[in-house]
Design a protein around this motif. Structure first.
Motif, PDB file in Angstrom:
ATOM      1  N   ILE A   1       0.839  -1.195   0.000  1.00 46.34           N
ATOM      2  CA  ILE A   1       0.000   0.000   0.000  1.00 46.34           C
ATOM      3  C   ILE A   1       0.874   1.246   0.000  1.00 46.34           C
ATOM      4  CG2 ILE A   1      -1.895  -1.169   1.191  1.00 46.34           C
ATOM      5  CD1 ILE A   1      -0.996   0.368   3.720  1.00 46.34           C
ATOM      6  N   PRO A   2       0.324   2.410  -0.381  1.00 43.58           N
ATOM      7  CA  PRO A   2       1.097   3.656  -0.316  1.00 43.58           C
ATOM      8  C   PRO A   2       1.544   3.946   1.125  1.00 43.58           C
ATOM      9  CG  PRO A   2      -0.893   3.953  -1.614  1.00 43.58           C
ATOM     10  CD  PRO A   2      -1.014   2.612  -0.971  1.00 43.58           C
ATOM     11  N   SER A   3       2.664   4.630   1.267  1.00 45.77           N
ATOM     12  CA  SER A   3       3.158   4.976   2.595  1.00 45.77           C
ATOM     13  C   SER A   3       2.258   6.028   3.237  1.00 45.77           C
ATOM     14  CB  SER A   3       4.593   5.492   2.514  1.00 45.77           C
ATOM     15  OG  SER A   3       4.678   6.611   1.660  1.00 45.77           O
ATOM     16  N   VAL A   4       2.206   6.000   4.569  1.00 38.32           N
ATOM     17  CA  VAL A   4       1.372   6.935   5.328  1.00 38.32           C
ATOM     18  C   VAL A   4       2.154   8.216   5.577  1.00 38.32           C
ATOM     19  CG1 VAL A   4       0.114   7.313   7.479  1.00 38.32           C
ATOM     20  CG2 VAL A   4       0.125   5.042   6.414  1.00 38.32           C
ATOM     21  N   ILE A   5       1.620   9.331   5.124  1.00 34.97           N
ATOM     22  CA  ILE A   5       2.238  10.635   5.369  1.00 34.97           C
ATOM     23  C   ILE A   5       1.825  11.176   6.729  1.00 34.97           C
ATOM     24  CG2 ILE A   5       2.375  13.026   4.560  1.00 34.97           C
ATOM     25  CD1 ILE A   5       1.900  11.952   1.727  1.00 34.97           C
ATOM     26  N   ALA A   6       0.541  11.032   7.050  1.00 37.53           N
ATOM     27  CA  ALA A   6       0.030  11.518   8.336  1.00 37.53           C
ATOM     28  C   ALA A   6      -1.249  10.784   8.685  1.00 37.53           C
ATOM     29  CB  ALA A   6      -0.218  13.024   8.278  1.00 37.53           C
ATOM     30  N   ALA A   7      -1.499  10.647   9.982  1.00 41.70           N
ATOM     31  CA  ALA A   7      -2.747  10.057  10.483  1.00 41.70           C
ATOM     32  C   ALA A   7      -3.179  10.844  11.709  1.00 41.70           C
ATOM     33  CB  ALA A   7      -2.560   8.589  10.823  1.00 41.70           C
ATOM     34  N   THR A   8      -4.385  11.390  11.659  1.00 42.54           N
ATOM     35  CA  THR A   8      -4.878  12.221  12.751  1.00 42.54           C
ATOM     36  C   THR A   8      -6.330  11.867  13.063  1.00 42.54           C
ATOM     37  OG1 THR A   8      -5.532  13.950  11.180  1.00 42.54           O
ATOM     38  CG2 THR A   8      -3.350  14.148  12.192  1.00 42.54           C
ATOM     39  N   ALA A   9      -6.778  12.264  14.250  1.00 42.34           N
ATOM     40  CA  ALA A   9      -8.181  12.114  14.640  1.00 42.34           C
ATOM     41  C   ALA A   9      -8.756  13.504  14.856  1.00 42.34           C
ATOM     42  CB  ALA A   9      -8.301  11.280  15.906  1.00 42.34           C
ATOM     43  N   ARG A  10      -9.825  13.833  14.135  1.00 45.47           N
ATOM     44  CA  ARG A  10     -10.393  15.177  14.173  1.00 45.47           C
ATOM     45  C   ARG A  10     -11.809  15.146  14.732  1.00 45.47           C
ATOM     46  NH1 ARG A  10      -8.710  17.315   8.102  1.00 45.47           N
ATOM     47  NH2 ARG A  10      -6.489  16.744   8.241  1.00 45.47           N
ATOM     48  N   GLN A  11     -12.082  16.059  15.633  1.00 46.03           N
ATOM     49  CA  GLN A  11     -13.431  16.165  16.183  1.00 46.03           C
ATOM     50  C   GLN A  11     -14.336  16.891  15.196  1.00 46.03           C
ATOM     51  OE1 GLN A  11     -13.690  17.930  20.063  1.00 46.03           O
ATOM     52  NE2 GLN A  11     -15.875  17.488  20.282  1.00 46.03           N
ATOM     53  N   LEU A  12     -15.498  16.302  14.926  1.00 43.61           N
ATOM     54  CA  LEU A  12     -16.494  16.879  14.040  1.00 43.61           C
ATOM     55  C   LEU A  12     -17.797  17.053  14.811  1.00 43.61           C
ATOM     56  CD1 LEU A  12     -15.854  14.638  10.877  1.00 43.61           C
ATOM     57  CD2 LEU A  12     -14.912  16.911  11.363  1.00 43.61           C
ATOM     58  N   PRO A  13     -18.695  17.908  14.344  1.00 39.46           N
ATOM     59  CA  PRO A  13     -19.944  18.147  15.079  1.00 39.46           C
ATOM     60  C   PRO A  13     -21.015  17.094  14.831  1.00 39.46           C
ATOM     61  CG  PRO A  13     -19.844  19.590  13.170  1.00 39.46           C
ATOM     62  CD  PRO A  13     -18.525  18.863  13.223  1.00 39.46           C
ATOM     63  N   VAL A  14     -20.708  16.027  14.097  1.00 41.61           N
ATOM     64  CA  VAL A  14     -21.749  15.086  13.683  1.00 41.61           C
ATOM     65  C   VAL A  14     -21.574  13.685  14.267  1.00 41.61           C
ATOM     66  CG1 VAL A  14     -22.250  16.304  11.548  1.00 41.61           C
ATOM     67  CG2 VAL A  14     -20.444  14.564  11.573  1.00 41.61           C
ATOM     68  N   SER A  15     -20.666  13.496  15.215  1.00 36.56           N
ATOM     69  CA  SER A  15     -20.419  12.135  15.697  1.00 36.56           C
ATOM     70  C   SER A  15     -19.897  12.155  17.124  1.00 36.56           C
ATOM     71  CB  SER A  15     -19.399  11.427  14.786  1.00 36.56           C
ATOM     72  OG  SER A  15     -19.086  10.140  15.280  1.00 36.56           O
ATOM     73  N   ASP A  16     -20.134  11.043  17.837  1.00 31.11           N
ATOM     74  CA  ASP A  16     -19.533  10.877  19.157  1.00 31.11           C
ATOM     75  C   ASP A  16     -18.144  10.245  19.062  1.00 31.11           C
ATOM     76  OD1 ASP A  16     -20.519   8.431  18.303  1.00 31.11           O
ATOM     77  OD2 ASP A  16     -21.228   7.816  20.281  1.00 31.11           O
ATOM     78  N   HIS A  17     -17.680   9.970  17.833  1.00 33.88           N
ATOM     79  CA  HIS A  17     -16.310   9.527  17.589  1.00 33.88           C
ATOM     80  C   HIS A  17     -15.563  10.649  16.870  1.00 33.88           C
ATOM     81  CE1 HIS A  17     -16.988   4.969  17.875  1.00 33.88           C
ATOM     82  NE2 HIS A  17     -18.179   5.518  18.088  1.00 33.88           N
ATOM     83  N   ARG A  18     -14.258  10.673  17.018  1.00 32.12           N
ATOM     84  CA  ARG A  18     -13.455  11.544  16.174  1.00 32.12           C
ATOM     85  C   ARG A  18     -13.219  10.870  14.824  1.00 32.12           C
ATOM     86  NH1 ARG A  18      -9.371  15.472  19.503  1.00 32.12           N
ATOM     87  NH2 ARG A  18     -10.923  16.139  21.053  1.00 32.12           N
ATOM     88  N   ALA A  19     -13.160  11.663  13.793  1.00 35.51           N
ATOM     89  CA  ALA A  19     -12.925  11.124  12.458  1.00 35.51           C
ATOM     90  C   ALA A  19     -11.441  10.789  12.300  1.00 35.51           C
ATOM     91  CB  ALA A  19     -13.348  12.138  11.412  1.00 35.51           C
ATOM     92  N   LEU A  20     -11.162   9.594  11.852  1.00 40.96           N
ATOM     93  CA  LEU A  20      -9.787   9.173  11.595  1.00 40.96           C
ATOM     94  C   LEU A  20      -9.426   9.582  10.170  1.00 40.96           C
ATOM     95  CD1 LEU A  20      -7.533   7.721  13.143  1.00 40.96           C
ATOM     96  CD2 LEU A  20      -8.289   5.591  12.074  1.00 40.96           C
ATOM     97  N   VAL A  21      -8.396  10.412  10.037  1.00 44.63           N
ATOM     98  CA  VAL A  21      -8.002  10.964   8.738  1.00 44.63           C
ATOM     99  C   VAL A  21      -6.626  10.405   8.390  1.00 44.63           C
ATOM    100  CG1 VAL A  21      -7.558  13.044   7.401  1.00 44.63           C
ATOM    101  CG2 VAL A  21      -9.320  13.046   9.202  1.00 44.63           C
ATOM    102  N   LEU A  22      -6.560   9.742   7.233  1.00 43.29           N
ATOM    103  CA  LEU A  22      -5.344   9.093   6.789  1.00 43.29           C
ATOM    104  C   LEU A  22      -4.875   9.745   5.490  1.00 43.29           C
ATOM    105  CD1 LEU A  22      -3.734   6.613   7.867  1.00 43.29           C
ATOM    106  CD2 LEU A  22      -4.900   5.254   6.130  1.00 43.29           C
ATOM    107  N   ASP A  23      -3.647  10.222   5.475  1.00 43.61           N
ATOM    108  CA  ASP A  23      -3.057  10.853   4.290  1.00 43.61           C
ATOM    109  C   ASP A  23      -2.008   9.900   3.717  1.00 43.61           C
ATOM    110  OD1 ASP A  23      -2.258  12.560   2.325  1.00 43.61           O
ATOM    111  OD2 ASP A  23      -1.295  14.020   3.654  1.00 43.61           O
ATOM    112  N   LEU A  24      -2.261   9.362   2.507  1.00 39.91           N
ATOM    113  CA  LEU A  24      -1.360   8.401   1.878  1.00 39.91           C
ATOM    114  C   LEU A  24      -0.626   9.047   0.718  1.00 39.91           C
ATOM    115  CD1 LEU A  24      -3.666   5.244   1.708  1.00 39.91           C
ATOM    116  CD2 LEU A  24      -2.033   5.842   3.494  1.00 39.91           C
ATOM    117  N   ALA A  25       0.605   8.617   0.512  1.00 34.25           N
ATOM    118  CA  ALA A  25       1.360   9.095  -0.635  1.00 34.25           C
ATOM    119  C   ALA A  25       0.718   8.604  -1.926  1.00 34.25           C
ATOM    120  CB  ALA A  25       2.802   8.599  -0.555  1.00 34.25           C
ATOM    121  N   GLU A  26       0.765   9.422  -2.970  1.00 35.34           N
ATOM    122  CA  GLU A  26       0.196   9.015  -4.253  1.00 35.34           C
ATOM    123  C   GLU A  26       1.268   8.381  -5.142  1.00 35.34           C
ATOM    124  OE1 GLU A  26      -2.518  11.500  -6.311  1.00 35.34           O
ATOM    125  OE2 GLU A  26      -2.925  12.720  -4.537  1.00 35.34           O
TER     126      GLU A  26
END
Length: 222
Positions: free
Chosen positions: A197-222
Protein backbone atom coordinates in the motif's frame (compact mmCIF):
# COMPACT_ATOMS: atom_id res chain seq x y z
CA UNK A 1 -11.93 8.64 -0.35
CA UNK A 2 -14.48 8.86 2.45
CA UNK A 3 -15.68 5.85 4.42
CA UNK A 4 -18.89 6.35 6.40
CA UNK A 5 -20.40 4.29 9.20
CA UNK A 6 -23.79 4.54 10.92
CA UNK A 7 -25.35 6.45 8.03
CA UNK A 8 -29.07 6.74 7.27
CA UNK A 9 -31.20 6.57 4.19
CA UNK A 10 -34.79 7.83 4.33
CA UNK A 11 -34.90 7.82 8.14
CA UNK A 12 -37.30 10.23 9.86
CA UNK A 13 -34.66 11.05 12.49
CA UNK A 14 -32.34 12.47 9.79
CA UNK A 15 -34.97 14.30 7.75
CA UNK A 16 -35.50 11.46 5.26
CA UNK A 17 -32.15 12.31 3.68
CA UNK A 18 -29.97 9.93 1.70
CA UNK A 19 -26.88 10.89 3.63
CA UNK A 20 -24.30 9.12 1.45
CA UNK A 21 -25.75 10.60 -1.73
CA UNK A 22 -25.78 14.09 -0.21
CA UNK A 23 -22.14 13.78 0.87
CA UNK A 24 -21.12 12.54 -2.60
CA UNK A 25 -22.85 15.54 -4.19
CA UNK A 26 -21.08 17.94 -1.82
CA UNK A 27 -17.72 16.35 -2.68
CA UNK A 28 -18.35 16.31 -6.41
CA UNK A 29 -17.74 12.55 -6.37
CA UNK A 30 -19.37 10.44 -9.07
CA UNK A 31 -18.42 7.05 -7.59
CA UNK A 32 -20.24 6.28 -4.36
CA UNK A 33 -22.43 3.61 -2.78
CA UNK A 34 -24.53 3.06 0.31
CA UNK A 35 -24.99 -0.47 1.62
CA UNK A 36 -27.61 -1.17 4.30
CA UNK A 37 -26.88 -3.39 7.25
CA UNK A 38 -30.54 -3.33 8.19
CA UNK A 39 -33.84 -2.25 6.70
CA UNK A 40 -36.07 -0.28 9.06
CA UNK A 41 -35.24 1.87 12.07
CA UNK A 42 -32.33 1.05 14.41
CA UNK A 43 -33.57 0.56 17.95
CA UNK A 44 -37.13 -0.04 16.73
CA UNK A 45 -38.56 -2.25 13.98
CA UNK A 46 -35.95 -3.59 11.56
CA UNK A 47 -34.83 -6.64 9.64
CA UNK A 48 -31.43 -7.70 8.38
CA UNK A 49 -30.62 -6.48 4.90
CA UNK A 50 -29.82 -9.12 2.31
CA UNK A 51 -27.85 -9.05 -0.91
CA UNK A 52 -30.82 -8.57 -3.23
CA UNK A 53 -33.81 -7.40 -1.20
CA UNK A 54 -33.09 -3.65 -0.97
CA UNK A 55 -35.38 -1.55 -3.15
CA UNK A 56 -33.18 1.53 -2.79
CA UNK A 57 -35.90 3.71 -1.25
CA UNK A 58 -36.88 2.11 2.07
CA UNK A 59 -35.64 3.41 5.40
CA UNK A 60 -32.24 1.85 6.01
CA UNK A 61 -29.06 2.13 8.06
CA UNK A 62 -25.57 1.01 7.17
CA UNK A 63 -22.26 2.13 5.68
CA UNK A 64 -21.21 4.19 2.69
CA UNK A 65 -18.16 4.86 0.53
CA UNK A 66 -17.58 8.01 -1.50
CA UNK A 67 -14.64 8.17 -3.92
CA UNK A 68 -13.12 10.65 -6.33
CA UNK A 69 -11.06 7.77 -7.73
CA UNK A 70 -12.79 5.54 -10.30
CA UNK A 71 -14.30 2.42 -8.73
CA UNK A 72 -13.91 -0.60 -11.01
CA UNK A 73 -15.77 -3.09 -8.83
CA UNK A 74 -17.84 -3.18 -5.64
CA UNK A 75 -18.01 -5.99 -3.08
CA UNK A 76 -20.33 -6.45 -0.10
CA UNK A 77 -19.35 -8.64 2.86
CA UNK A 78 -22.11 -9.37 5.37
CA UNK A 79 -21.13 -10.24 8.93
CA UNK A 80 -23.35 -12.31 11.23
CA UNK A 81 -24.54 -10.57 14.42
CA UNK A 82 -23.98 -12.10 17.82
CA UNK A 83 -26.76 -14.64 18.55
CA UNK A 84 -27.31 -13.32 22.09
CA UNK A 85 -28.04 -10.04 23.84
CA UNK A 86 -25.17 -8.18 25.49
CA UNK A 87 -25.15 -5.59 28.30
CA UNK A 88 -24.53 -1.99 27.22
CA UNK A 89 -24.34 1.03 29.52
CA UNK A 90 -26.84 3.74 28.55
CA UNK A 91 -25.86 7.14 30.00
CA UNK A 92 -29.35 8.63 29.62
CA UNK A 93 -30.82 6.10 32.07
CA UNK A 94 -27.56 5.46 33.99
CA UNK A 95 -27.79 1.71 33.86
CA UNK A 96 -26.90 -1.32 31.77
CA UNK A 97 -29.48 -2.80 29.44
CA UNK A 98 -29.37 -5.98 27.38
CA UNK A 99 -29.28 -5.13 23.69
CA UNK A 100 -29.83 -7.31 20.66
CA UNK A 101 -26.87 -7.15 18.29
CA UNK A 102 -27.45 -5.78 14.80
CA UNK A 103 -26.25 -7.24 11.51
CA UNK A 104 -23.04 -5.72 10.20
CA UNK A 105 -21.74 -5.12 6.70
CA UNK A 106 -18.48 -4.17 5.01
CA UNK A 107 -18.54 -2.20 1.77
CA UNK A 108 -15.51 -2.73 -0.46
CA UNK A 109 -14.35 -0.72 -3.48
CA UNK A 110 -11.65 -1.72 -5.96
CA UNK A 111 -10.06 1.55 -7.10
CA UNK A 112 -7.91 2.59 -10.02
CA UNK A 113 -5.09 4.80 -8.70
CA UNK A 114 -1.84 6.14 -10.12
CA UNK A 115 0.00 3.32 -8.36
CA UNK A 116 -2.36 0.67 -9.68
CA UNK A 117 -5.29 -1.24 -8.14
CA UNK A 118 -6.12 -0.53 -4.50
CA UNK A 119 -8.93 -2.02 -2.41
CA UNK A 120 -10.57 0.22 0.20
CA UNK A 121 -13.06 -1.24 2.67
CA UNK A 122 -15.18 0.37 5.37
CA UNK A 123 -17.11 -1.36 8.13
CA UNK A 124 -18.67 -1.00 11.57
CA UNK A 125 -18.26 -4.10 13.73
CA UNK A 126 -20.33 -5.46 16.61
CA UNK A 127 -20.22 -3.93 20.09
CA UNK A 128 -20.19 -7.45 21.60
CA UNK A 129 -16.72 -8.26 23.03
CA UNK A 130 -15.13 -11.26 21.34
CA UNK A 131 -17.74 -11.36 18.58
CA UNK A 132 -16.31 -8.22 17.03
CA UNK A 133 -12.85 -9.81 16.98
CA UNK A 134 -14.31 -12.88 15.23
CA UNK A 135 -15.93 -10.58 12.67
CA UNK A 136 -12.63 -8.77 12.13
CA UNK A 137 -10.80 -12.02 11.46
CA UNK A 138 -13.44 -13.07 8.96
CA UNK A 139 -13.27 -9.70 7.26
CA UNK A 140 -9.49 -9.44 6.85
CA UNK A 141 -9.38 -12.99 5.50
CA UNK A 142 -11.96 -12.14 2.83
CA UNK A 143 -10.22 -8.89 1.92
CA UNK A 144 -6.78 -10.47 1.62
CA UNK A 145 -8.31 -13.04 -0.73
CA UNK A 146 -9.10 -10.31 -3.27
CA UNK A 147 -5.43 -10.30 -4.23
CA UNK A 148 -4.77 -6.51 -4.20
CA UNK A 149 -3.23 -4.09 -1.71
CA UNK A 150 -5.98 -3.15 0.73
CA UNK A 151 -6.84 -0.47 3.28
CA UNK A 152 -9.55 -1.29 5.84
CA UNK A 153 -10.98 1.53 7.93
CA UNK A 154 -13.87 1.94 10.31
CA UNK A 155 -15.34 1.67 13.77
CA UNK A 156 -14.11 -1.78 14.79
CA UNK A 157 -15.30 -1.41 18.41
CA UNK A 158 -11.96 -2.86 19.51
CA UNK A 159 -8.91 -1.32 21.21
CA UNK A 160 -5.47 -1.49 19.59
CA UNK A 161 -4.09 -4.69 21.16
CA UNK A 162 -6.90 -7.06 20.07
CA UNK A 163 -6.82 -5.50 16.59
CA UNK A 164 -3.07 -6.07 16.35
CA UNK A 165 -3.37 -9.67 17.57
CA UNK A 166 -6.34 -10.45 15.33
CA UNK A 167 -4.91 -9.19 12.04
CA UNK A 168 -1.66 -11.05 11.41
CA UNK A 169 0.00 -9.79 8.23
CA UNK A 170 -1.76 -6.41 8.34
CA UNK A 171 -0.19 -3.07 9.25
CA UNK A 172 -1.74 -0.67 11.76
CA UNK A 173 -1.67 2.62 9.88
CA UNK A 174 -2.90 5.06 12.52
CA UNK A 175 -2.35 5.70 16.22
CA UNK A 176 -4.85 8.22 17.55
CA UNK A 177 -7.46 8.15 20.30
CA UNK A 178 -10.94 8.46 18.78
CA UNK A 179 -13.58 7.89 21.46
CA UNK A 180 -15.39 9.64 23.04
CA UNK A 181 -15.06 12.61 20.73
CA UNK A 182 -14.90 15.53 23.23
CA UNK A 183 -12.07 13.96 25.25
CA UNK A 184 -11.00 10.64 23.70
CA UNK A 185 -9.68 7.96 26.02
CA UNK A 186 -9.12 5.09 23.59
CA UNK A 187 -8.86 4.17 19.94
CA UNK A 188 -11.65 1.99 18.59
CA UNK A 189 -11.61 3.40 15.06
CA UNK A 190 -8.75 2.01 13.00
CA UNK A 191 -6.98 2.02 9.66
CA UNK A 192 -5.28 -1.23 8.61
CA UNK A 193 -3.18 -1.97 5.56
CA UNK A 194 -2.39 -5.16 3.68
CA UNK A 195 0.15 -5.67 0.91
CA UNK A 196 2.06 -3.02 -1.00
CA UNK A 197 0.00 0.00 0.00
CA UNK A 198 1.10 3.66 -0.32
CA UNK A 199 3.16 4.98 2.60
CA UNK A 200 1.37 6.94 5.33
CA UNK A 201 2.24 10.63 5.37
CA UNK A 202 0.03 11.52 8.34
CA UNK A 203 -2.75 10.06 10.48
CA UNK A 204 -4.88 12.22 12.75
CA UNK A 205 -8.18 12.11 14.64
CA UNK A 206 -10.39 15.18 14.17
CA UNK A 207 -13.43 16.17 16.18
CA UNK A 208 -16.49 16.88 14.04
CA UNK A 209 -19.94 18.15 15.08
CA UNK A 210 -21.75 15.09 13.68
CA UNK A 211 -20.42 12.13 15.70
CA UNK A 212 -19.53 10.88 19.16
CA UNK A 213 -16.31 9.53 17.59
CA UNK A 214 -13.46 11.54 16.17
CA UNK A 215 -12.93 11.12 12.46
CA UNK A 216 -9.79 9.17 11.60
CA UNK A 217 -8.00 10.96 8.74
CA UNK A 218 -5.34 9.09 6.79
CA UNK A 219 -3.06 10.85 4.29
CA UNK A 220 -1.36 8.40 1.88
CA UNK A 221 1.36 9.10 -0.64
CA UNK A 222 0.20 9.01 -4.25
Amino acid sequence: MLCLQEVDRNQARSGAAHQTEAIAAAMGATDWRFEPALIGEPGAQWEAAGYDDDDGTSAAYGVGLVSRYPVTRWHVIRLTPAPFRSPVYVPTVKRFILLRDEPRVALVAELTTRRGPLVVAGSHLSFVPGWNLWQLRQLVSRLAGLGHPCVLVGDLNLPRLPVRLGTSGWQMLATAKTFPAPSPKLQIDHALGFGDIPSVIAATARQLPVSDHRALVLDLAE
